[in-house]
Design an enzyme around this catalytic site. Structure first.
Site, PDB file in Angstrom:
ATOM      1  N   THR A  12       0.702  -1.311  -0.773  1.00 28.00           N
ATOM      2  CA  THR A  12       0.167   0.126  -0.273  1.00 28.00           C
ATOM      3  C   THR A  12       0.621   1.086   0.192  1.00 28.00           C
ATOM      4  O   THR A  12       0.189   2.235  -0.017  1.00 28.00           O
ATOM      5  CB  THR A  12      -0.780   0.155   1.254  1.00 28.00           C
ATOM      6  N   ALA A  89       8.731  -0.954   5.685  1.00 24.68           N
ATOM      7  CA  ALA A  89       9.151  -0.025   6.749  1.00 24.68           C
ATOM      8  C   ALA A  89       8.750   0.874   7.538  1.00 24.68           C
ATOM      9  O   ALA A  89       7.848   1.431   6.830  1.00 24.68           O
ATOM     10  CB  ALA A  89      10.787  -0.380   6.495  1.00 24.68           C
ATOM     11  N   GLN A  90       9.306   1.589   8.914  1.00 23.47           N
ATOM     12  CA  GLN A  90       8.846   2.598   9.005  1.00 23.47           C
ATOM     13  C   GLN A  90      10.289   3.103   8.406  1.00 23.47           C
ATOM     14  O   GLN A  90      11.091   3.310   8.717  1.00 23.47           O
ATOM     15  CB  GLN A  90       9.220   2.951  10.575  1.00 23.47           C
ATOM     16  N   SER A 132      18.815   1.180   1.196  1.00 23.45           N
ATOM     17  CA  SER A 132      18.951   2.974   1.411  1.00 23.45           C
ATOM     18  C   SER A 132      19.992   3.136   1.395  1.00 23.45           C
ATOM     19  O   SER A 132      20.459   2.964   1.995  1.00 23.45           O
ATOM     20  CB  SER A 132      17.661   3.512   2.532  1.00 23.45           C
ATOM     21  N   GLU A 134      20.317   5.790   2.208  1.00 22.20           N
ATOM     22  CA  GLU A 134      20.557   6.787   4.328  1.00 22.20           C
ATOM     23  C   GLU A 134      21.993   5.491   4.557  1.00 22.20           C
ATOM     24  O   GLU A 134      21.958   5.920   6.116  1.00 22.20           O
ATOM     25  CB  GLU A 134      19.127   6.627   4.760  1.00 22.20           C
ATOM     26  N   TYR A 155      16.708   4.532  11.274  1.00 20.94           N
ATOM     27  CA  TYR A 155      16.215   3.983  10.342  1.00 20.94           C
ATOM     28  C   TYR A 155      17.694   3.395   9.417  1.00 20.94           C
ATOM     29  O   TYR A 155      17.637   2.428   9.198  1.00 20.94           O
ATOM     30  CB  TYR A 155      15.658   5.280   9.275  1.00 20.94           C
TER      31      TYR A 155
END
Length: 348
Positions: A12, A89-90, A132, A134, A155
Site C-alpha cells: 500500500t 518499513a517505518q 537505502s 541512508e 532508520y
C-alpha cells in the site's frame, strides 16, 4: 506459460503500488500484506482492485503483522510465491529518531523474520530487500555497492542491519537474496509528510490561496532524487538475474532541498523566498549532508537507466497536486491535514 506469483510487503506504500502495477502488467499473480486498521489504507492500489470472486482476479491482499514471525511463515507456506519483495518499513528518517525501537523492530528485524521463514519452510523463492542510501550517511559521495556504511539515523542503522542479514542468508544458506540500495525516489504517491510531497503540496495550495506559508528545516541537504515508477523496474530486474547480488539504483545527480523547493514554486510562478519559513523542529539530531549514487553496475548488468531527474520530478509532483485544485474547485478539495500550513510544524 507458467504464471509467476509475487508477494509484496508494503504493497500500500508508494513503491509497493507501483511494483504491483508493474508485476500485474507482466502477468504475475500478486499478493500483498497489509496492516489491519479501522480505516481503509489502500488508496494507492484501489485502482488495481478486482473482486476476489472474479476468476480473472490476480491481486490479493492479506492481513499480516511483520512483527509476527509465525504469521509470516504461514503466509509464505500457503502462498508459495516465486518472488518476495520486502518493501515494508517505518521509512520516515526524522520519525526514526522519535521511534527508534519501533523502527528497528519493523525496518530491521522484519527482514530476519521473512528470511528465516523462507529458510525454515524450504521455499525456493527469490527475495528482494529494500535497502537505502541512508545507510551511507556521512560517507562522502559518490556512493556505490563497495562504499562503507556510516548511517546517521536509527532508520539508517536498521537498514544496515537488514542489508547484512540479507547477505548473511545468501552466503550461509544459498538464498537467492538481493539488496536494492535505492537512493531517494519520489512521485505524486509519496506520503504527505515526506519533504518532496510536502513541498509540492504547499506550492500548489499557496498558488490556490489555501495556504500562505511552508515550514521547513535544513534546506542545504543534497540528495540524488529519482522517479519511483522507474525504480521499481530495477527491483524486478534484480530478481530476474542468474545470480543474486546487490545493486545501487540512482540517477548520479545532486540537488539540494532548496533546489527542489525552488523548482516547485517556480513551476507555479511563485518565489519560494516569499513563503518558506524555518522551523528547527524539522532538523534531525544528526544530518546526512550529501548522497549521490553511482549506479554503473546496475546500468551495466541490468540495462537500467533513469530518465526523470529532480527538475522534471518537481514539475510532475506539483502538476499532480494542482490537478484536483483546478478540476473541482479549491473549496471542495479534501487535503491531508499534514499539508495545511497551520499544522505542518506539528507533523514530522
Amino acid at each position: 506459460m507458467t504464471v509467476k506469483t509475487a508477494l509484496i510487503t508494503g504493497i500500500t506504500g508508494q513503491d509497493g503500488s507501483y511494483l504491483a502495477e508493474l508485476l500485474l502488467q507482466k502477468g504475475y499473480v500478486v499478493h500483498g500484506i497489509v496492516r489491519r486498521a479501522s480505516t481503509f489504507n489502500t488508496q494507492r492500489i484501489d485502482h488495481l482492485y478486482q473482486d476476489p470472486h472474479d476468476s480473472e482476479t490476480r491481486l490479493f491482499l492479506h492481513y499480516g503483522d511483520l512483527t509476527d514471525g509465525t504469521r509470516v511463515a504461514g503466509l509464505l507456506e500457503r502462498l508459495q510465491p516465486d518472488e518476495v519483495y520486502h518493501l515494508a518499513a517505518q521509512s520516515h528518517v526524522r520519525v526514526s529518531f522519535d521511534e527508534p525501537e519501533f523502527t528497528g523492530n519493523i525496518t530491521g528485524l522484519s527482514t530476519t523474520r521473512l528470511l528465516e521463514a523462507i529458510r525454515a519452510t524450504g521455499l525456493p523463492c527469490r527475495f528482494y530487500q529494500a535497502s537505502s542510501s541512508e545507510m551511507f550517511g556521512a560517507t562522502p559521495p559518490p556512493q556505490n555497492e563497495d562504499t562503507p556504511f556510516h548511517p546517521r539515523s536509527p532508520y539508517g542503522v536498521a537498514k544496515v542491519y537488514a542489508y547484512w542479514v540479507t547477505r548473511n542468508y545468501r552466503e550461509a544458506y544459498g538464498t537467492f537474496a538481493v539488496n536494492g540500495i535505492l537512493f531517494n525516489h519520489e512521485s505524486p504517491r509519496r506520503g504527505p509528510t515526506f519533504v518532496t510531497r510536502k513541498v509540492a503540496m504547499a506550492a500548489a495550495r499557496i498558488k490556490a490561496g489555501l495556504q500562505s506559508e511552508l515550514y521547513m528545516g535544513n534546506l542545504d541537504a543534497r540528495r540524488d532524487w529519482g522517479y519511483a515508477p522507474e525504480y521499481v523496474e530495477a527491483m524486478w530486474r534484480m530478481l530476474q538475474q542468474s545470480e543474486p547480488r546487490d545493486y545501487v539504483v540512482a540517477t548520479g545527480t545532486s540537488y539540494s532541498v532548496r533546489d527542489f523547493v525552488e523548482y516547485c514554486f517556480a513551476h507555479v510562478g511563485l518565489d519560494w523566498r516569499d513563503h518558506v519559513r524555518f522551523d528547527e523542529r524539522y532538523l534531525r539530531p544528526s544530518e546526512v549532508d550529501n548522497l549521490v549514487g553511482d549506479a554503473s553496475r546496475t546500468e551495466r548488468l541490468l540495462g537500467w537507466l533513469p530518465t526523470v531527474l529532480a527538475p522534471e520530478l518537481a514539475r510532475r509532483m506539483v502538476d499532480a497536486e494542482m490537478e484536483p485544485l483546478t478540476a473541482v474547485g479549491a473549496d471542495r478539495v479534501a487535503v491531508p491535514s499534514a499539508s495545511r500550513g497551520s499544522l505542518t510544524a506539528v507533523v514530522r
